[in-house]
Design a protein around this motif. Structure first.
Motif, PDB file in Angstrom:
ATOM      1  N   ILE A 182      51.813 -40.619  12.542  1.00  0.00           N
ATOM      2  CA  ILE A 182      51.372 -39.251  12.830  1.00  0.00           C
ATOM      3  C   ILE A 182      49.840 -39.135  12.886  1.00  0.00           C
ATOM      4  CG2 ILE A 182      51.391 -36.857  12.011  1.00  0.00           C
ATOM      5  CD1 ILE A 182      54.254 -37.321  11.054  1.00  0.00           C
ATOM      6  N   PRO A 183      49.109 -39.653  11.873  1.00  0.00           N
ATOM      7  CA  PRO A 183      47.644 -39.569  11.965  1.00  0.00           C
ATOM      8  C   PRO A 183      47.087 -40.253  13.213  1.00  0.00           C
ATOM      9  CG  PRO A 183      48.338 -40.301   9.785  1.00  0.00           C
ATOM     10  CD  PRO A 183      49.560 -40.269  10.628  1.00  0.00           C
ATOM     11  N   VAL A 184      47.672 -41.400  13.529  1.00  0.00           N
ATOM     12  CA  VAL A 184      47.225 -42.135  14.710  1.00  0.00           C
ATOM     13  C   VAL A 184      47.490 -41.325  15.972  1.00  0.00           C
ATOM     14  CG1 VAL A 184      47.445 -44.289  15.987  1.00  0.00           C
ATOM     15  CG2 VAL A 184      47.782 -44.281  13.507  1.00  0.00           C
ATOM     16  N   ALA A 230      70.202 -37.372  12.399  1.00  0.00           N
ATOM     17  CA  ALA A 230      69.752 -37.116  11.029  1.00  0.00           C
ATOM     18  C   ALA A 230      68.271 -37.486  10.881  1.00  0.00           C
ATOM     19  CB  ALA A 230      70.609 -37.908  10.047  1.00  0.00           C
ATOM     20  N   VAL A 231      67.919 -38.662  11.393  1.00  0.00           N
ATOM     21  CA  VAL A 231      66.524 -39.113  11.319  1.00  0.00           C
ATOM     22  C   VAL A 231      65.622 -38.138  12.077  1.00  0.00           C
ATOM     23  CG1 VAL A 231      64.933 -40.944  12.005  1.00  0.00           C
ATOM     24  CG2 VAL A 231      67.171 -41.530  11.057  1.00  0.00           C
ATOM     25  N   GLY A 232      66.098 -37.689  13.227  1.00  0.00           N
ATOM     26  CA  GLY A 232      65.299 -36.819  14.093  1.00  0.00           C
ATOM     27  C   GLY A 232      64.947 -35.500  13.425  1.00  0.00           C
ATOM     28  N   VAL A 262      60.637 -32.034  11.178  1.00  0.00           N
ATOM     29  CA  VAL A 262      60.030 -31.195  10.145  1.00  0.00           C
ATOM     30  C   VAL A 262      58.713 -31.802   9.672  1.00  0.00           C
ATOM     31  CG1 VAL A 262      60.364 -30.224   7.863  1.00  0.00           C
ATOM     32  CG2 VAL A 262      62.263 -30.316   9.451  1.00  0.00           C
ATOM     33  N   VAL A 263      58.715 -33.118   9.453  1.00  0.00           N
ATOM     34  CA  VAL A 263      57.501 -33.770   8.972  1.00  0.00           C
ATOM     35  C   VAL A 263      56.374 -33.598   9.985  1.00  0.00           C
ATOM     36  CG1 VAL A 263      56.459 -35.984   8.374  1.00  0.00           C
ATOM     37  CG2 VAL A 263      58.739 -35.428   7.547  1.00  0.00           C
ATOM     38  N   SER A 264      56.679 -33.809  11.253  1.00  0.00           N
ATOM     39  CA  SER A 264      55.626 -33.704  12.270  1.00  0.00           C
ATOM     40  C   SER A 264      55.098 -32.280  12.367  1.00  0.00           C
ATOM     41  CB  SER A 264      56.138 -34.183  13.627  1.00  0.00           C
ATOM     42  OG  SER A 264      57.045 -33.255  14.169  1.00  0.00           O
ATOM     43  N   GLU A 265      55.976 -31.305  12.117  1.00  0.00           N
ATOM     44  CA  GLU A 265      55.541 -29.908  12.172  1.00  0.00           C
ATOM     45  C   GLU A 265      54.738 -29.515  10.926  1.00  0.00           C
ATOM     46  OE1 GLU A 265      59.001 -27.916  14.993  1.00  0.00           O
ATOM     47  OE2 GLU A 265      59.125 -27.691  12.814  1.00  0.00           O
ATOM     48  N   MET A 266      55.009 -30.203   9.820  1.00  0.00           N
ATOM     49  CA  MET A 266      54.271 -29.901   8.596  1.00  0.00           C
ATOM     50  C   MET A 266      52.823 -30.372   8.705  1.00  0.00           C
ATOM     51  SD  MET A 266      57.234 -30.920   5.907  1.00  0.00           S
ATOM     52  CE  MET A 266      56.350 -30.862   4.363  1.00  0.00           C
ATOM     53  N   PHE A 267      52.637 -31.461   9.432  1.00  0.00           N
ATOM     54  CA  PHE A 267      51.299 -32.028   9.548  1.00  0.00           C
ATOM     55  C   PHE A 267      50.404 -31.212  10.454  1.00  0.00           C
ATOM     56  CE2 PHE A 267      52.412 -35.798   7.375  1.00  0.00           C
ATOM     57  CZ  PHE A 267      51.208 -36.394   7.057  1.00  0.00           C
ATOM     58  N   ALA A 268      50.896 -30.950  11.627  1.00  0.00           N
ATOM     59  CA  ALA A 268      50.011 -30.356  12.608  1.00  0.00           C
ATOM     60  C   ALA A 268      50.826 -29.544  13.588  1.00  0.00           C
ATOM     61  CB  ALA A 268      49.282 -31.463  13.358  1.00  0.00           C
ATOM     62  N   THR A 297      51.480 -25.163  15.124  1.00  0.00           N
ATOM     63  CA  THR A 297      51.187 -23.740  15.045  1.00  0.00           C
ATOM     64  C   THR A 297      52.466 -22.934  15.099  1.00  0.00           C
ATOM     65  OG1 THR A 297      50.867 -23.793  17.418  1.00  0.00           O
ATOM     66  CG2 THR A 297      48.896 -23.874  16.058  1.00  0.00           C
ATOM     67  N   ASP A 298      53.582 -23.626  15.281  1.00  0.00           N
ATOM     68  CA  ASP A 298      54.881 -22.971  15.207  1.00  0.00           C
ATOM     69  C   ASP A 298      55.929 -23.999  14.797  1.00  0.00           C
ATOM     70  OD1 ASP A 298      55.217 -24.547  17.402  1.00  0.00           O
ATOM     71  OD2 ASP A 298      55.410 -22.910  18.845  1.00  0.00           O
ATOM     72  N   GLY A 299      57.152 -23.531  14.666  1.00  0.00           N
ATOM     73  CA  GLY A 299      58.224 -24.448  14.292  1.00  0.00           C
ATOM     74  C   GLY A 299      58.692 -24.233  12.869  1.00  0.00           C
ATOM     75  N   ILE A 300      59.880 -24.728  12.555  1.00  0.00           N
ATOM     76  CA  ILE A 300      60.485 -24.507  11.234  1.00  0.00           C
ATOM     77  C   ILE A 300      59.637 -25.171  10.145  1.00  0.00           C
ATOM     78  CG2 ILE A 300      62.575 -24.786   9.861  1.00  0.00           C
ATOM     79  CD1 ILE A 300      64.099 -25.078  12.557  1.00  0.00           C
ATOM     80  N   GLY A 301      59.231 -26.406  10.398  1.00  0.00           N
ATOM     81  CA  GLY A 301      58.435 -27.140   9.408  1.00  0.00           C
ATOM     82  C   GLY A 301      57.120 -26.442   9.139  1.00  0.00           C
ATOM     83  N   TYR A 302      56.488 -25.957  10.194  1.00  0.00           N
ATOM     84  CA  TYR A 302      55.211 -25.246  10.042  1.00  0.00           C
ATOM     85  C   TYR A 302      55.400 -23.995   9.188  1.00  0.00           C
ATOM     86  CZ  TYR A 302      51.734 -21.759  11.249  1.00  0.00           C
ATOM     87  OH  TYR A 302      50.806 -20.768  11.183  1.00  0.00           O
ATOM     88  N   LEU A 303      56.458 -23.245   9.479  1.00  0.00           N
ATOM     89  CA  LEU A 303      56.681 -21.997   8.747  1.00  0.00           C
ATOM     90  C   LEU A 303      56.958 -22.249   7.272  1.00  0.00           C
ATOM     91  CD1 LEU A 303      58.708 -19.506  10.962  1.00  0.00           C
ATOM     92  CD2 LEU A 303      56.462 -19.200   9.924  1.00  0.00           C
ATOM     93  N   ILE A 304      57.740 -23.254   6.982  1.00  0.00           N
ATOM     94  CA  ILE A 304      58.051 -23.547   5.574  1.00  0.00           C
ATOM     95  C   ILE A 304      56.748 -23.869   4.823  1.00  0.00           C
ATOM     96  CG2 ILE A 304      59.248 -25.128   4.010  1.00  0.00           C
ATOM     97  CD1 ILE A 304      61.479 -25.311   6.074  1.00  0.00           C
ATOM     98  N   MET A 305      55.905 -24.687   5.434  1.00  0.00           N
ATOM     99  CA  MET A 305      54.614 -25.005   4.823  1.00  0.00           C
ATOM    100  C   MET A 305      53.773 -23.739   4.649  1.00  0.00           C
ATOM    101  SD  MET A 305      54.233 -27.992   3.851  1.00  0.00           S
ATOM    102  CE  MET A 305      52.513 -28.457   3.722  1.00  0.00           C
TER     103      MET A 305
END
Lengths: 278, 257
Positions: free
Chosen positions: B107-109, B184-186, B191-197, B199-207
């Protein structure tokens, strides 16, 4: 139905050595020559270890010979040839389990590019010949072993092969079913004017089915004997097996097979003359 | 009757757990622990409105695109690697190495290379979801029954017809098992990718809820993810049952004899 002079399958100087040039070199087939004529029903019989499988793979184009050649309808075999269909022993594993019976029979025709109407005709003819019209929509695994092998036969028959090769097709079914399948193959052969090369280790079966029995020796394999089976054309399990002539022929083939067991590499027993009448 | 009983058994434990949860939190609980009724109404408030379009749908879209790409690439490469021996020898060590890299660490890369956008998230999902499908396809193609292969040879099946009528159906039980794992992996990678960076999405909102100490809202997002996971897996099972009807029948027949 008599065999014509037209040579369908010509096998000459066929030889197979496994691991050539290594320390574990093994000569499976020494030298094989024989011709199969149009309309013939020939049985290849030999003791286990007589290189039947090797020979069959070479004829079917699944394996290259070390020397010699297999020629089908004038064309040298260098891969699975057009005009040859093979029925294998492992019926359960040779049918595609994801397709219904009719789709299994249709697939080779479809891949060969036949049109829909012709395919339908062929499927009906082949399934009719093996008595499985009612099972068209079933999957192979819903059928008994004998029925599955009939589907495999129908699939081969539907391609209208110029030679149908059968590799111990009934070795894995029970005795009762086996008798029925033997009658069925005889009937299909006559009805559809086929040319069949039938490989078996069963002497009774070879005499009952063939109009010619070719006895193979132990490896390194040669043709031990080539016998014309002069039983009536009309054969059925009980009657034919009870004929005195059947017993004579069976005895003769039995002796040759016994002899073949102790004589690898082919010393001919009583005579060198091929295709003689006993 | 039997299906009714099955459904009853299936929902019994969750119901018991919810009752237990309700009982234990009824007299008030820690600030960080939500109550069932409150959580339910929050769930409706938070997710069953505008956010369905602005956050849930984009998330599901990324997941779908990632899974479709993984499936196409995984099956395509898998068939090639599975059927051509020298390609397999050439690529196997490389694949072992690449597979061992957790895709989250990319993800950082990827942020540097691609930037904060949907492409980056889809790439993260593909990097993780590709492997189960690819490796299962390779195995499925390789382990095709020898007699079936001989049969295909005997009838001169080559190229496209062989692929469509023999190779892919033969490998389909393993391919579908791979896709099931990938779903399952997807979901995790999404969620992980949305938590990092994002502006929308389920992961972003939870964070975002967590940062704003909106605890019940945060929990409702977690519940949503659980529900989505169950729905995706149940939906895929239906598809699998249809495609692999022959396979289950075959197995049953083999067990009977």
């Amino acid at each position: 139905m008599t065999a014509s002079e037209e040579v369908r399958l010509h096998i000459s100087g066929l030889r197979k050595i496994y691991g050539l040039g290594t320390s574990s070199e093994f000569e499976a087939v020494k030298r094989l020559d024989f011709d199969l004529h149009a309309g013939e029903f020939a049985c290849l019989v030999g003791p286990s270890g007589s290189g039947k499988t090797t020979l069959l793979k070479m004829i079917a184009g699944l394996m290259d010979p070390t020397e010699g050649e297999v020629v089908l309808n004038g064309k040298r075999v260098d891969g699975p040839p057009e005009g040859m269909a093979v029925v294998l022993q492992e019926y359960a594993r040779s049918l595609f389990p994801w397709m219904t019976v009719e789709k299994n029979v249709e697939l080779p025709l479809r891949v060969a590019g036949l049109d829909k109407a012709t395919r339908e005709e062929r499927i009906a003819e082949a399934l009719g010949a093996v008595g499985l019209e009612a099972a068209r929509k079933k999957f192979p695994w819903q059928l008994s072993g004998g029925m599955q092998q009939r589907v495999a036969i129908a699939r081969a028959v539907a391609t209208h092969p110029s030679v149908m090769l059968m590799d111990e097709p009934f070795a894995a079914v029970d005795a009762q079913t086996r008798g029925e399948l033997e009658d069925l193959v005889r009937r299909v052969w006559r009805q559809l004017d086929m040319t069949i090369l039938f490989v078996t280790h069963d002497i009774d079966e070879s005499v009952f089915l063939g109009d010619r029995v070719v006895v193979l020796s132990m490896a390194p394999t040669v043709v031990q004997d080539d016998i014309k089976i002069d039983l009536p054309l009309e054969r059925e399990q009980l009657g034919t097996h009870a004929l005195p002539r059947f017993a004579e022929l069976r005895k003769h083939v039995y002796e040759q097979v016994q002899f073949a067991k102790t004589n690898p590499g082919g010393i001919h027993s009583s005579t060198d003359e091929r295709r003689r009448t006993v | 009757m039997r299906t009714l009983r099955q459904i009853a058994i299936w929902v019994a434990l969750p119901i018991i757990l919810i009752i237990l949860w309700w009982a234990l939190t009824a007299r008030g609980a820690s600030f960080f622990v939500p109550q069932p009724a409150g959580l339910f109404s929050k769930f409706i408030d938070v997710w069953m409105g505008e956010r369905l379009l602005t956050d849930v749908l984009p998330s599901l879209g990324r997941l779908a695109v990632g899974l479709v790409i993984s499936t196409i690439v995984g099956i395509g490469l898998g068939v090639l690697i599975g059927s051509v021996r020298w390609v397999r020898w050439l690529l196997e060590p490389l694949l072992e190495f690449l597979r061992a890299i957790p895709s989250t660490i990319m993800i950082p890369v990827l942020l540097l290379l691609i930037g904060i956008n949907d492409t980056m998230k889809v790439v993260v999902i593909v990097l993780g979801c590709l492997w189960p499908i690819l490796l299962n396809t390779i195995e499925g193609v390789r382990s095709l029954d020898e007699v079936l292969k001989n049969t295909a040879d005997i009838y001169r099946f080559k190229g496209w017809p062989r692929l469509v009528f023999v190779t892919l159906p033969g490998a389909s039980p393993l391919i579908l098992a791979g896709i099931r794992q990938s779903i399952a992996v997807g979901l995790i990678l999404l969620v992980v990718s949305e938590m990092f960076a994002a502006t929308d999405g389920i992961g972003y909102l939870i964070m975002n809820f967590q940062n704003r100490v909106a605890i019940p809202e945060m929990w409702s997002g977690i519940v949503l993810l659980g529900i989505l996971g169950v729905m995706l897996s149940a939906g895929f099972q239906l598809i699998e049952k249809r495609i692999l009807r022959w396979y289950y029948g075959l197995k049953e027949a083999a067990n009977d004899s």
